[in-house]
Design a protein around this motif. Structure first.
Motif, mmCIF file in Angstrom:
data_model
loop_
_atom_site.group_PDB
_atom_site.id
_atom_site.type_symbol
_atom_site.label_atom_id
_atom_site.label_comp_id
_atom_site.label_asym_id
_atom_site.label_seq_id
_atom_site.Cartn_x
_atom_site.Cartn_y
_atom_site.Cartn_z
ATOM 1 N N THR A 340 51.910 50.412 35.993
ATOM 2 C CA THR A 340 50.944 50.507 37.089
ATOM 3 C C THR A 340 49.549 50.115 36.623
ATOM 4 O O THR A 340 48.825 49.368 37.298
ATOM 5 C CB THR A 340 50.918 51.949 37.636
ATOM 6 N N LEU A 341 49.169 50.617 35.443
ATOM 7 C CA LEU A 341 47.840 50.302 34.892
ATOM 8 C C LEU A 341 47.716 48.819 34.602
ATOM 9 O O LEU A 341 46.707 48.180 34.940
ATOM 10 C CB LEU A 341 47.602 51.137 33.637
ATOM 11 N N TYR A 342 48.735 48.235 33.972
ATOM 12 C CA TYR A 342 48.679 46.803 33.631
ATOM 13 C C TYR A 342 48.594 45.938 34.883
ATOM 14 O O TYR A 342 47.840 44.959 34.933
ATOM 15 C CB TYR A 342 49.917 46.404 32.823
ATOM 16 N N SER A 343 49.353 46.326 35.915
ATOM 17 C CA SER A 343 49.322 45.568 37.177
ATOM 18 C C SER A 343 47.952 45.644 37.818
ATOM 19 O O SER A 343 47.439 44.653 38.355
ATOM 20 C CB SER A 343 50.376 46.108 38.139
ATOM 21 N N ALA A 344 47.332 46.819 37.758
ATOM 22 C CA ALA A 344 46.001 47.001 38.364
ATOM 23 C C ALA A 344 44.940 46.206 37.635
ATOM 24 O O ALA A 344 44.073 45.577 38.252
ATOM 25 C CB ALA A 344 45.645 48.486 38.384
ATOM 26 N N THR A 345 44.991 46.185 36.303
ATOM 27 C CA THR A 345 43.988 45.455 35.539
ATOM 28 C C THR A 345 44.198 43.954 35.645
ATOM 29 O O THR A 345 43.250 43.170 35.568
ATOM 30 C CB THR A 345 44.015 45.893 34.066
ATOM 31 N N ALA A 346 45.477 43.524 35.829
ATOM 32 C CA ALA A 346 45.751 42.103 35.986
ATOM 33 C C ALA A 346 45.171 41.568 37.281
ATOM 34 O O ALA A 346 44.761 40.415 37.387
ATOM 35 C CB ALA A 346 47.255 41.856 35.922
ATOM 36 N N ASP A 347 45.180 42.428 38.321
ATOM 37 C CA ASP A 347 44.617 42.020 39.608
ATOM 38 C C ASP A 347 43.092 41.949 39.534
ATOM 39 O O ASP A 347 42.457 41.201 40.208
ATOM 40 C CB ASP A 347 45.042 43.034 40.692
#
Length: 347
Positions: A340-347
């Motif tokens: 979830t964290l990685y997806s949020a920072t990628a966006d």
């Protein structure tokens, strides 16, 4: 950015150990059982055990553990007895553990962590306190994923079903898909390498590899038991009086041996007792040992539950193990939240 966690109702540290295996930093665990302190701190270096009732914990208590700028995770598995099927038909409001999920909800509301996880028995969803918990999360703007999880599908060697909830303020959240969709991990793969034991014996190599002593009657019973069978396989003279009555004929899930090439049954606080379920060893005439129970709960082989060279209370350790969140499930939760964290920072 780093995720830092506080583990409420931490027990001996199953959830904490799993989160740490996922490379999440766990700062502290809270519990009211002093016997859990050694296991928690010894195996989870850097995580502090705090002996305190969660109902008395304040937002300030929790906030002090997090570093500035960290993504804060508040995790917890409130004791599940009020939600168990064994409690159906009685007024669960009388159970002193009933308010604990409300205490968890209060701390979420006051601390406002970016991430939350809660794990419990599947029947938790049948109770208003759970729906109040979810409603409070939604009111505070959390994205929520919640569902029943078959632990065997994630490499946990027991047929255990749990309800898992993940909540996030940093983006969409969901549990990772099953990792073991083929053949499940079996009893043989999990404990087949351990030294053989007799009833009541303790290994000279690993003191936790110790099993309860069976009575002469139960020794006769287990010798008459088949792997995967029931007490119905016994001669009539060995059967318990309650099973000889018509009302007891349906209770076939006790006094059973495990099967080598299937997962173990669900571990409970009574899982080392031959008469408490299908907890007989597949071929040795004994119940499973404490170490075997811990391995079924996916604790590492070197996980220690009491100080070395000290006498320990067998039932106390069995309770710690049975109450624990399986370590592997904690790891899956941690990896899901990192995703979830990685997806949020990628966006």
């Amino acid at each position: 950015m780093n995720i830092e966690a506080v583990d409420l109702f931490c027990g001996a540290g199953g959830l904490t150990a799993g989160l740490r295996q996922a490379n999440i930093t766990v700062k502290a665990g809270y519990d009211i059982e002093p016997s859990c302190a050694y296991a928690y701190e010894h195996n989870n270096h850097g995580a502090k055990f705090i002996l305190q009732d969660v109902q008395t914990v304040t937002a300030q208590d929790i906030a002090q553990h997090y570093s500035e700028g960290a993504i804060r995770l508040l995790a917890g598995c409130a004791p599940c007895q009020p939600f168990s099927t064994y409690n159906q038909g009685r007024d669960a409001r009388l159970d002193k553990k009933w308010p604990l999920l409300y205490a968890f909800a209060r701390l979420i509301r006051e601390v406002q962590p970016e991430l939350v996880t809660m794990e419990n028995v599947p029947d938790v969803t049948k109770h208003d306190v759970y729906h109040d918990f979810v409603a409070n999360l939604k009111q505070q703007g959390y994205e929520i994923w919640a569902d029943k999880v078959e632990c065997v599908a994630y490499g946990i060697p027991q047929n255990r079903r749990r309800h898992v909830l993940l909540a996030s303020k940093i983006g969409k959240v969901s549990l990772l898909p099953p990792t073991h969709t083929g053949n499940p991990i079996t009893v043989r793969e999990t404990i087949g390498h351990l030294p053989a034991l007799h009833s009541g014996e303790q290994s000279s190599v690993d003191a936790l590899h110790r099993c309860a002593k069976l009575s002469e009657l139960n020794l006769k019973r287990i010798r008459a038991s088949k792997a995967g069978g029931t007490w119905r396989d016994w001669p009539v003279e060995l059967r318990a009086k309650c099973h000889q009555k018509a009302s007891g004929q349906s209770y076939g899930s006790v006094y059973g041996r495990m099967e080598w090439d299937k997962p173990a049954p669900t571990m409970t606080t009574l899982c080392t007792g031959f008469g408490n379920g299908r907890f007989g060893h597949p071929e040795q005439d004994r119940g499973i040992s404490l170490r075997e129970a811990a391995l079924f709960q996916s604790f590492p082989m070197d996980y220690q539950f009491y100080p070395p060279n000290r006498a320990f209370n067998f039932q106390s350790i069995a309770k710690m193990i049975g109450n624990a969140v399986p370590v592997r499930l904690g790891e899956i939760v941690g990896l899901s939240l990192l995703n979830t964290l990685y997806s949020a920072t990628a966006d």
